[in-house]
Write a protein that holds these residues in place. Structure first.
Motif: not given
Length: 250
Positions: A49-52, A152-157, A171-172, A183-184
């Motif tokens: 996914c590229g999140y490292g 559920s996430r804290k803060g923005g993307m 990377m999002v 889509r981005l």
């Protein structure tokens, strides 16, 4: 005038209702789960996914690698699932209706040990601490029920920008709601919206040249699988640099 206001109010209510529907948990399905890594979650990474490093990106141990039918070529990256162990299918489940919620962060490839990730199987390869919530380690492979649930996430993307002036890679992550960006788009202050292409997982590329974007604030428009659109205006300030991460809206 009054009739127009009523119609507008009704349309707004319909949008709110529809938005609420798509963010709710989906129907239950069934599959299997295994685990990887050590007791402390060693080896847990963002992989396909590229999140490292999942600790650095905030996903931690509540993650899973998905088999091909669920991973869907990386389109499921960032999606959240609730899992329960099927007690009637194995003696290794813990009782009490225990469940976990995980984020899809990796791909479990065909040919993995035991063939559990081979199509058309729906499979979750969990970090060990997540597996241990549902079942005894000796079980190894357990039947599970699962469903898509809102994230559920804290803060923005977050948007991590890499590349060079002629080849952007973004990377999002940390996406709330459906969680999986489909889509981005990217935009500079003096440009229109340019659609980026999925490079892999949740890493998106734009190679049409800077078009006035280098040295300018950058805005992003993300569309998730439930159709929700989020615009993060000027998420990256004009003095942004490659390798930096910026926070937008969620």
């Amino acid at each position: 005038m009054a009739a127009s206001m009523v119609r507008a109010a009704v349309l707004m209510m319909m949008v709110v209702v529809l938005s609420g529907c798509v963010s709710q948990a989906q129907a239950w399905d069934n599959g299997h789960a295994t685990f990887y890594g050590g007791d402390n979650g060693a080896g847990t990474m963002g992989g396909a996914c590229g999140y490292g490093n999942l600790y650095n990106t905030g996903y931690g141990l509540k993650t899973a690698a998905l088999s091909a039918p669920l991973f869907n070529g990386g389109r499921a990256c960032g999606a959240c699932y609730q899992l329960t162990c099927v007690t009637s299918g194995t003696k290794y489940c813990y009782g009490g209706g225990k469940s976990i919620t995980i984020t899809a962060t990796n791909f479990c490839p065909t040919g993995s040990t035991g063939g559990w990730c081979n199509p058309p199987k729906k499979h979750f390869d969990l970090s060990y601490p997540m597996f241990a919530v549902l079942a005894k380690k000796v079980g190894g492979v357990i039947p599970v029920n699962f469903q898509r649930v809102p994230c559920s996430r804290k803060g923005g993307m977050r948007f991590t920008i890499n590349g060079n002036p002629y080849f952007f890679l973004v990377m999002v992550y940390n996406v709330a709601g459906a969680g999986d960006v489909q889509r981005l788009f990217i935009k500079g202050p003096s440009t229109g919206w340019f659609e980026m292409k999925r490079n892999w997982g949740q890493v998106w590329q734009y190679n049409g040249g800077p078009k006035g974007m280098v040295g300018q604030a950058l805005s992003f428009r993300a569309i998730t699988s439930d159709g929700r659109q989020v615009i993060s205006t000027n998420a990256a300030p004009g003095n942004w640099r490659f390798g930096q991460t910026f926070e937008g809206r969620n």
